[in-house]
Design an enzyme around this catalytic site. Structure first.
Site, PDB file in Angstrom:
ATOM      1  N   LYS A 126       0.874  -1.186   0.000  1.00 22.49           N
ATOM      2  CA  LYS A 126       0.000   0.000   0.000  1.00 22.49           C
ATOM      3  C   LYS A 126       0.900   1.221   0.000  1.00 22.49           C
ATOM      4  O   LYS A 126       2.045   1.157   0.470  1.00 22.49           O
ATOM      5  CB  LYS A 126      -0.882  -0.004   1.248  1.00 22.49           C
ATOM      6  CG  LYS A 126      -2.115   0.851   1.128  1.00 22.49           C
ATOM      7  CD  LYS A 126      -3.270   0.114   0.455  1.00 22.49           C
ATOM      8  CE  LYS A 126      -4.422   1.045   0.169  1.00 22.49           C
ATOM      9  NZ  LYS A 126      -5.602   0.327  -0.340  1.00 22.49           N
ATOM     10  N   ASP A 166      -6.955   4.322  -4.582  1.00 28.78           N
ATOM     11  CA  ASP A 166      -7.624   4.203  -3.278  1.00 28.78           C
ATOM     12  C   ASP A 166      -8.242   5.584  -3.026  1.00 28.78           C
ATOM     13  O   ASP A 166      -8.443   6.353  -3.989  1.00 28.78           O
ATOM     14  CB  ASP A 166      -6.626   3.807  -2.174  1.00 28.78           C
ATOM     15  CG  ASP A 166      -7.309   3.423  -0.861  1.00 28.78           C
ATOM     16  OD1 ASP A 166      -7.867   2.323  -0.775  1.00 28.78           O
ATOM     17  OD2 ASP A 166      -7.303   4.233   0.093  1.00 28.78           O
TER      18      ASP A 166
HETATM   19  P1  NDP Z   1     -12.856   7.793  -2.917  1.00 24.53           P
HETATM   20  O1  NDP Z   1     -11.784   8.773  -2.712  1.00 24.53           O
HETATM   21  O2  NDP Z   1     -13.428   7.574  -4.265  1.00 24.53           O
HETATM   22  O3  NDP Z   1     -14.088   8.124  -1.941  1.00 24.53           O
HETATM   23  C1  NDP Z   1     -13.917   8.182  -0.561  1.00 24.53           C
HETATM   24  C2  NDP Z   1     -15.240   8.565   0.075  1.00 24.53           C
HETATM   25  O4  NDP Z   1     -15.112   8.430   1.483  1.00 24.53           O
HETATM   26  C3  NDP Z   1     -15.607  10.021  -0.192  1.00 24.53           C
HETATM   27  O5  NDP Z   1     -17.017  10.135  -0.198  1.00 24.53           O
HETATM   28  C4  NDP Z   1     -15.000  10.727   1.015  1.00 24.53           C
HETATM   29  O6  NDP Z   1     -15.583  11.976   1.348  1.00 24.53           O
HETATM   30  C5  NDP Z   1     -15.273   9.721   2.104  1.00 24.53           C
HETATM   31  N1  NDP Z   1     -14.295   9.908   3.182  1.00 24.53           N
HETATM   32  C6  NDP Z   1     -12.950   9.871   3.085  1.00 24.53           C
HETATM   33  N2  NDP Z   1     -12.390  10.118   4.279  1.00 24.53           N
HETATM   34  C7  NDP Z   1     -13.414  10.306   5.133  1.00 24.53           C
HETATM   35  C8  NDP Z   1     -13.488  10.590   6.504  1.00 24.53           C
HETATM   36  N3  NDP Z   1     -12.378  10.731   7.251  1.00 24.53           N
HETATM   37  N4  NDP Z   1     -14.716  10.693   7.076  1.00 24.53           N
HETATM   38  C9  NDP Z   1     -15.847  10.550   6.328  1.00 24.53           C
HETATM   39  N5  NDP Z   1     -15.841  10.278   5.005  1.00 24.53           N
HETATM   40  C10 NDP Z   1     -14.642  10.154   4.428  1.00 24.53           C
HETATM   41  O7  NDP Z   1     -12.298   6.428  -2.303  1.00 24.53           O
HETATM   42  P2  NDP Z   1     -12.798   4.941  -2.560  1.00 24.53           P
HETATM   43  O8  NDP Z   1     -14.267   4.917  -2.760  1.00 24.53           O
HETATM   44  O9  NDP Z   1     -11.922   4.339  -3.576  1.00 24.53           O
HETATM   45  O10 NDP Z   1     -12.419   4.253  -1.173  1.00 24.53           O
HETATM   46  C11 NDP Z   1     -13.338   4.164  -0.082  1.00 24.53           C
HETATM   47  C12 NDP Z   1     -12.910   3.069   0.869  1.00 24.53           C
HETATM   48  O11 NDP Z   1     -12.864   1.811   0.165  1.00 24.53           O
HETATM   49  C13 NDP Z   1     -11.519   3.237   1.496  1.00 24.53           C
HETATM   50  O12 NDP Z   1     -11.536   2.670   2.784  1.00 24.53           O
HETATM   51  C14 NDP Z   1     -10.638   2.371   0.598  1.00 24.53           C
HETATM   52  O13 NDP Z   1      -9.469   1.943   1.253  1.00 24.53           O
HETATM   53  C15 NDP Z   1     -11.579   1.216   0.333  1.00 24.53           C
HETATM   54  N6  NDP Z   1     -11.271   0.405  -0.835  1.00 24.53           N
HETATM   55  C16 NDP Z   1     -11.207   0.968  -2.084  1.00 24.53           C
HETATM   56  C17 NDP Z   1     -10.942   0.185  -3.174  1.00 24.53           C
HETATM   57  C18 NDP Z   1     -10.991   0.713  -4.563  1.00 24.53           C
HETATM   58  O14 NDP Z   1     -10.919  -0.090  -5.495  1.00 24.53           O
HETATM   59  N7  NDP Z   1     -11.118   2.018  -4.778  1.00 24.53           N
HETATM   60  C19 NDP Z   1     -10.622  -1.251  -3.029  1.00 24.53           C
HETATM   61  C20 NDP Z   1     -10.819  -1.758  -1.687  1.00 24.53           C
HETATM   62  C21 NDP Z   1     -11.090  -0.932  -0.649  1.00 24.53           C
HETATM   63  P3  NDP Z   1     -14.764  13.335   1.097  1.00 24.53           P
HETATM   64  O15 NDP Z   1     -14.861  13.581  -0.380  1.00 24.53           O
HETATM   65  O16 NDP Z   1     -15.460  14.343   1.933  1.00 24.53           O
HETATM   66  O17 NDP Z   1     -13.343  13.084   1.551  1.00 24.53           O
END
Ligand code: NDP
Length: 447
Positions: A126, A166
């Protein structure tokens, strides 16, 4: 047994005391895997878990870039190369101001087990940076990504380490990172996944994590002769994972009630249908807006500032935002309101106490390392297509994704089913993930 677990965790704490997220992830694994090690002579006395909690390599580097005002900015970049026993390091890059060594070590550690569960030959890693993409222009994003890659490129490669996206790293960032990698190496190679379709990307990769999370929920519900059809579903996040989890719920006949970001959540009692979801996708992916803007277009919905959506009554909860976003009181509220199934789209979104509450209530609960593994699995399929210089159809990739999620579910049953029939998916995922990596490490000797 308790003493063995405590002694192990004390040792890990001594070395990593200042890394709470990493310790949390290790504790969850140790509690289920150490009893298994003690019962199996081939693993006992080999310090195998102690070897697994130490990254094979942890890189930290300076990233300097120039913003639109001409000022020099300095960020910190990382890559944690955790374990390469079963394949090249594989895992995403996160750009978010909270990124530090603890968060990336927890994510890399989880990734080792997750990748092992996918049945594909991928080790775990990561990386990322404390760079905050919010409010930056496209040119600033490009300059940062290029600067980041001018150091990272020497540590990665298609047979060494294959990063992906991510939080904060989507198609735009992968494009800029790939462009600089290609320029520096003078080589067109499958080094990053999540690439655009015209330059080596795989169909279904953008959808895969969210779709996979819902496929996994579907498999869990099947064990109780139930389906997603007609279920009320609460989703957190509004990024990549949340968007496609919501899309798949709609396709399977469920009703999506919420989405969120770090400012709060929207609640749409009438349901977020396909048209409204398309609005959210445009808002978040093209306009880079905030979820609160939803209520301007759909005034019947509510925006609840500064809160998470777990207070809304539902049958299924899909936490798809970030780590530790679902606490014990949230879990109790979900249970009180009749929630029967939680499938984690994010990594470690539920705290240890929240998971205990779900287990105590014997509801269906899937940890992210099992339920969100569809994303990295499809990255693995992208790597395969790159190596073959070939492209599978949307249907072919989706079918492979479904098969992989079914296999992961089966592995969880194999190692996690208890005498009373309850499936402890945490235990199942941890042990199934551990066995494959541990066997490879034992076969390769002390390296
Ligand atoms: P994105 O950046 O596309 O979206 C993240 C989302 O989570 C946004 O809506 C963001 O809101 C919100 N968010 C981030 N930090 C916080 C916080 N501290 N409190 C509340 N909301 C928060 O990321 P992904 O959708 O790709 O990833 C989301 C999760 O899924 C993560 O945990 C990631 O590790 C996991 N994941 C992702 C994969 C992938 O293929 N993308 C694979 C496996 C797991 P804001 O815009 O306000 O920051």
């Amino acid at each position: 047994m308790k003493n063995n677990i405590e002694a192990f965790l004390d040792l890990v704490k001594e070395r990593n005391g200042h890394e709470p997220e990493f310790l949390q992830a290790v504790e969850e694994v140790a509690e289920t895997v150490i009893p298994y090690i003690i019962q199996h002579d081939i693993y006992y006395g080999k310090n195998i878990l102690l070897r697994m909690v130490e990254p094979e390599r942890l890189l930290s580097f300076r990233v300097c870039w120039v913003d639109d005002k001409g000022e020099i900015q300095v960020n910190r970049g990382y890559r944690v190369q955790m374990n390469s026993a079963i394949g090249p390091y594989k895992g995403g890059l996160r750009f978010h101001p909270t990124v530090n060594a603890s968060i990336l070590k927890f994510l890399a550690f989880e990734q080792v087990f997750k990748n092992s569960l996918t049945t594909l030959p991928m080790g775990g890693g990561k990386g990322g940076s404390d760079f905050d993409p919010k409010g930056k222009s496209d040119n600033e994003i490009m300059r940062f990504c290029h600067a980041f890659m001018t150091e990272l490129f020497r540590h990665i490669g298609p047979n060494t380490d294959v990063p992906a996206g991510d939080i904060g790293v989507g198609a735009r960032e992968i494009g800029f990172l790939f462009g600089m990698y290609k320029k520096l190496n003078n080589e067109f190679t499958g080094v990053l996944t999540g690439k655009g379709l015209s330059w080596g990307g795989s169909l279904i990769r953008p959808e895969a994590t969210g779709y996979g999370t819902v496929y996994f929920a579907q498999k869990m519900l099947e064990t109780r002769n139930d389906t997603i059809k007609g279920k009320h579903v609460v989703v957190s996040g509004s990024g990549n994972v949340a968007q496609y989890a919501a899309e798949k719920v709609l396709q399977l006949g469920g009703k999506v009630l919420t989405l969120s970001d770090s400012s709060g959540y929207i609640y749409d009692e009438d349901g977020i249908n396909e048209e409204k979801l398309k609005f959210v996708m445009d808002l978040k992916n093209l306009k880079r807006g905030r979820i609160s803007e939803y209520i301007k277009s759909y005034p019947k919905a509510k925006f609840i500032e500064g809160k998470t959506p777990w207070e809304i009554s539902c049958d299924i909860a899909l936490p798809c935002a970030t780590q530790n976003e679902l606490h014990e009181n949230d879990a109790n509220l979900l249970l009180k309101n009749g929630c029967i199934c939680v499938s984690e789209g994010a990594n470690m979104p539920s705290t240890k106490q929240a998971i205990s509450a779900f287990h105590k209530a014997k509801i269906l609960f899937a940890p992210g390392k099992a339920s969100n593994a569809g994303g990295v699995a499809t990255s693995g399929l992208e790597m395969t297509q790159n190596s073959l210089r070939y492209k599978w159809t949307r249907e072919e990739v989706d079918n492979k994704l479904k098969d992989i999620m079914t296999d992961i579910h089966q592995s969880c049953i194999q190692y996690g089913q208890e005498e009373d029939g309850y499936i402890d998916y945490v235990k199942g995922a941890n042990i199934a993930g551990f066995v494959k990596v541990a066997d490879a490490m034992l076969a390769q000797g002390i390296v």
